[in-house]
Design an enzyme around this catalytic site. Structure first.
Site, short mmCIF file in Angstrom:
data_model
loop_
_atom_site.label_atom_id
_atom_site.label_comp_id
_atom_site.label_asym_id
_atom_site.label_seq_id
_atom_site.Cartn_x
_atom_site.Cartn_y
_atom_site.Cartn_z
N ASN A 108 46.16 26.11 49.92
CA ASN A 108 46.68 24.74 49.88
C ASN A 108 47.77 24.60 50.97
O ASN A 108 48.91 24.22 50.69
CB ASN A 108 47.24 24.38 48.50
N LEU A 109 47.34 24.91 52.17
CA LEU A 109 48.30 25.09 53.27
C LEU A 109 48.92 23.77 53.70
O LEU A 109 48.28 22.73 53.71
CB LEU A 109 47.57 25.74 54.45
N HIS B 186 53.37 26.58 56.03
CA HIS B 186 52.51 27.74 56.27
C HIS B 186 52.11 27.81 57.75
O HIS B 186 52.09 28.88 58.35
CB HIS B 186 51.21 27.62 55.45
N LYS C 291 61.24 31.18 53.94
CA LYS C 291 62.55 31.29 53.28
C LYS C 291 62.68 30.35 52.10
O LYS C 291 63.65 30.42 51.35
CB LYS C 291 63.66 30.96 54.28
N ASP D 207 61.00 30.45 49.50
CA ASP D 207 60.99 31.39 48.38
C ASP D 207 61.97 32.52 48.71
O ASP D 207 61.57 33.64 49.02
CB ASP D 207 59.57 31.92 48.16
N GLN E 180 61.96 35.70 46.61
CA GLN E 180 60.73 36.44 46.90
C GLN E 180 60.90 37.25 48.19
O GLN E 180 60.55 38.44 48.25
CB GLN E 180 59.57 35.45 47.06
N ARG F 293 53.28 22.63 45.42
CA ARG F 293 53.51 21.98 44.12
C ARG F 293 54.00 20.54 44.27
O ARG F 293 54.00 19.80 43.28
CB ARG F 293 54.48 22.81 43.28
O1 PAF Z 1 54.50 32.81 48.43
C1 PAF Z 1 53.31 32.91 48.07
O2 PAF Z 1 52.46 32.10 48.45
C2 PAF Z 1 52.90 34.06 47.17
O3 PAF Z 1 53.92 34.38 46.29
C3 PAF Z 1 52.44 35.30 47.94
C4 PAF Z 1 53.57 35.90 48.78
C5 PAF Z 1 51.27 34.95 48.85
C6 PAF Z 1 51.98 36.39 46.96
O4 PAF Z 1 50.96 35.93 46.15
#
Ligand code: PAF
Length: 277
Positions: A30-31, A35, A147, A149, A152, A186
């Site tokens: 879902n770019l 991305h 960044k 996330d 993450q 989202r």
């Molecule tokens: O950020 C995301 O899209 C996901 O958490 C990732 C890093 C692709 C892992 O599934």
């Protein structure tokens, strides 16, 4: 762009790249422009760019949006082609998890049970596990993550360092809509009225950052005020937190490397955002 659905295929393609420098950009599809900006940065760091698309069940909790997470494969492929990506690895669930995953990456609680981890227990374990698998499969020299996330990215950096993976991790800046809303898959869940309200999260964080830059050191009060500003407009904030950029732990007053992070629900949609101070 070559599309690979199996680990064997992408490994063969990776082998054929020989000594070239390889970048990987893992995604769940879902770019959007965020991305694509990572894909373009990847090209600056490597001779060959591999994107991955895999909606990883392990990082969703029961009741979260795994089932309804938008899957837009054809449109994603067109965007990746246009961005000059060389290879796409898009495995099925059966390919990635032919049997239930028994070994997992367990990030330390101090990194993974705070902030988003407090509200999404197990999320970072599932995320780190699939990222380690994707890095093992694609064997890149460099991997890029947004960044947006922020937590993450911190967990991935620490995992890569702790496991001595010879991979450079690069964080790409958050890409925003003109009204400031951080781009996210989202955002598509928002109704028109919610979409109009959504930039408030960025505005509230921007005001908090301006206050810190102006010398306000009462972080607790600033966080509470930011939560209240969201609440009064119908949001359900989970946290607004000023933390140290490096490890997302509590920040002493006057610390220079700070970031403010937030998660809040608008209707049924959970949005996250952050700003470095
Ligand atoms: O950020 C995301 O899209 C996901 O958490 C990732 C890093 C692709 C892992 O599934």
């Amino acid at each position: 762009m070559q599309v690979h659905a199996t680990i064997a295929e992408v490994r063969a393609a990776r082998k054929a790249m020989g000594v070239q420098r390889i970048a990987v950009v893992p995604t769940m599809g879902n770019l959007h422009a965020g991305h694509i900006s990572l894909m373009r940065q990847a090209r600056e760091h490597a001779d060959r760019v591999i994107a991955t698309i895999f909606v990883n069940r392990l990082q969703f909790r029961p009741g979260e949006d795994f089932e309804k997470y938008p899957r837009t494969f054809a449109a994603d492929c067109a965007q990746l082609e246009a961005a000059g990506v060389d290879h796409l690895f898009a495995p099925t669930e059966a390919e990635m998890y032919p049997q239930p995953q028994t070994y997992h990456v367990e990030p330390p609680a101090v990194q993974s049970n705070i902030l988003d981890g407090e509200f999404r227990p197990g999320h970072f374990r599932g995320m780190a596990t699939v990222v380690l698998k994707l890095l093992n499969i694609t064997q890149p020299h460099v991997a890029l993550f947004g960044k947006k996330d922020y937590q993450q990215l911190m967990v991935i950096r620490n995992m890569v360092a702790d496991f001595n993976l010879p991979i450079q991790i690069i964080g790409g800046e958050t890409v925003r809509a003109e009204d400031g809303l951080a781009l996210s898959s989202r955002n598509g869940y928002l109704s028109a009225a919610e979409r109009a309200e959504a930039p408030r999260l960025f505005q509230v964080l921007s005001r908090l950052v301006a206050a810190v830059r102006a010398g306000n050191l009462d972080y607790k009060q600033l966080e509470q005020e930011a939560m209240a500003q969201l609440q009064v407009h119908g949001w359900l904030p989970e946290y607004v937190a000023l933390r140290k950029k490096l490890d997302l732990q509590f920040a002493p007053a006057h610390d220079s490397g700070l970031v403010v992070l937030a998660a809040a629900r608008l209707g049924s949609t959970r949005l996250i955002d952050n700003l470095e101070v």
